[in-house]
Design a protein around this motif. Sequence first.
Motif, PDB file in Angstrom:
ATOM      1  N   TYR A  47     -51.042  14.832 -10.363  1.00 20.85           N
ATOM      2  CA  TYR A  47     -50.364  15.698 -11.318  1.00 20.85           C
ATOM      3  C   TYR A  47     -48.853  15.555 -11.160  1.00 20.85           C
TER       4      TYR A  47
ATOM      5  N   GLU B 282     -49.365  32.114  -7.244  1.00 21.37           N
ATOM      6  CA  GLU B 282     -49.496  30.921  -8.088  1.00 21.37           C
ATOM      7  C   GLU B 282     -50.950  30.633  -8.432  1.00 21.37           C
TER       8      GLU B 282
ATOM      9  N   ARG C 297     -51.634  31.202 -15.045  1.00 20.01           N
ATOM     10  CA  ARG C 297     -51.912  30.015 -15.858  1.00 20.01           C
ATOM     11  C   ARG C 297     -50.632  29.427 -16.426  1.00 20.01           C
TER      12      ARG C 297
ATOM     13  N   ILE D 144     -44.546  25.729 -17.824  1.00 19.02           N
ATOM     14  CA  ILE D 144     -45.490  24.854 -17.133  1.00 19.02           C
ATOM     15  C   ILE D 144     -46.831  25.562 -17.026  1.00 19.02           C
ATOM     16  N   GLU D 145     -47.895  24.757 -16.971  1.00 17.00           N
ATOM     17  CA  GLU D 145     -49.239  25.301 -16.846  1.00 17.00           C
ATOM     18  C   GLU D 145     -49.835  24.893 -15.504  1.00 17.00           C
ATOM     19  N   MET D 146     -50.321  25.884 -14.773  1.00 14.69           N
ATOM     20  CA  MET D 146     -51.041  25.614 -13.539  1.00 14.69           C
ATOM     21  C   MET D 146     -52.428  25.100 -13.903  1.00 14.69           C
TER      22      MET D 146
ATOM     23  N   GLN E  90     -50.248  24.933  -6.294  1.00 12.44           N
ATOM     24  CA  GLN E  90     -50.929  24.622  -7.544  1.00 12.44           C
ATOM     25  C   GLN E  90     -50.343  23.377  -8.200  1.00 12.44           C
TER      26      GLN E  90
ATOM     27  N   ALA F 286     -49.534  21.314 -11.490  1.00 12.24           N
ATOM     28  CA  ALA F 286     -49.145  21.826 -12.806  1.00 12.24           C
ATOM     29  C   ALA F 286     -48.686  20.700 -13.708  1.00 12.24           C
TER      30      ALA F 286
END
Length: 261
Positions: free
Chosen positions: A142, A182, A186, A195-197, A238, A240
């Motif tokens: 990621y 975290e 989401r 940003i999206e976890m 996480q 992301a």
Amino acid sequence: MTATLTELNAYPLKSGGGTALRSAVLTSRGLPHDREFMLAAPSGRFLSQRDLAGMALMRPSYDGEVLTVDAPGTSPLVHKAVDNGEVLDVTVHRHEVQGVDQGDEAAGWFSALLDTDCRLVRFTGHRATSRGGGELMFADGYPLLVVSAESLADLNARLDEPLPMNRFRPSLVVEGLGAYAEDSVRLLRIGETVIEMVKACARCVITTTDQETGERGREPLRTLASYRTIDRGIRFGQNAVPRTLGTLALGDPVEILERRD
């Protein structure tokens, strides 16, 4: 609740040291030049601190044209990146990707430093994340890794000797959300970005490697395993992906836009 961005770190050379930033333009691939370069064995398999703890001592910086790498006991490598070298097939955790070979001089420098035959490659092409619809270069899976400062504080309260955040090699460190907050978020707005976890980060032996000396111990994995084993993995932080691009800067406000169900 007031939360802020307290660290921005890019890693131009996979498994080398991080570059601390005060501000950066967030791209679809994460922070600028993050994991743009990688060392590959003759088989094409990526090299990392998992196998070569001494890679922690490499201190790379990259300005978009010249990659400079400092390391103990040798003169720095100053390498002008090329985009017209041979394109090599390489792998990151069995995922096939491609990199432009950066030539014999760079390969010789790294091979001598690590006492391991390897080539320096620069990312080319397109690589998608397995989940979340993101893209990245040579990062494990990621483009971003987010850790809460309070999560580390909670871990350190359980350890005999506290550890620095660089053991976890985060892209973004946020303060004010609370320990492991975290995990329950989401969507985060940070400055002008969103940003999206996507996925909790499974931790490996790299976290046990002192990033200043290259020495290994048993912590923090031993302690994390006692309370952060989730879905058969030891989780901390996480992964992301960016959703809204823009500029990030230290001190930016952090806002929870959406929590997980």
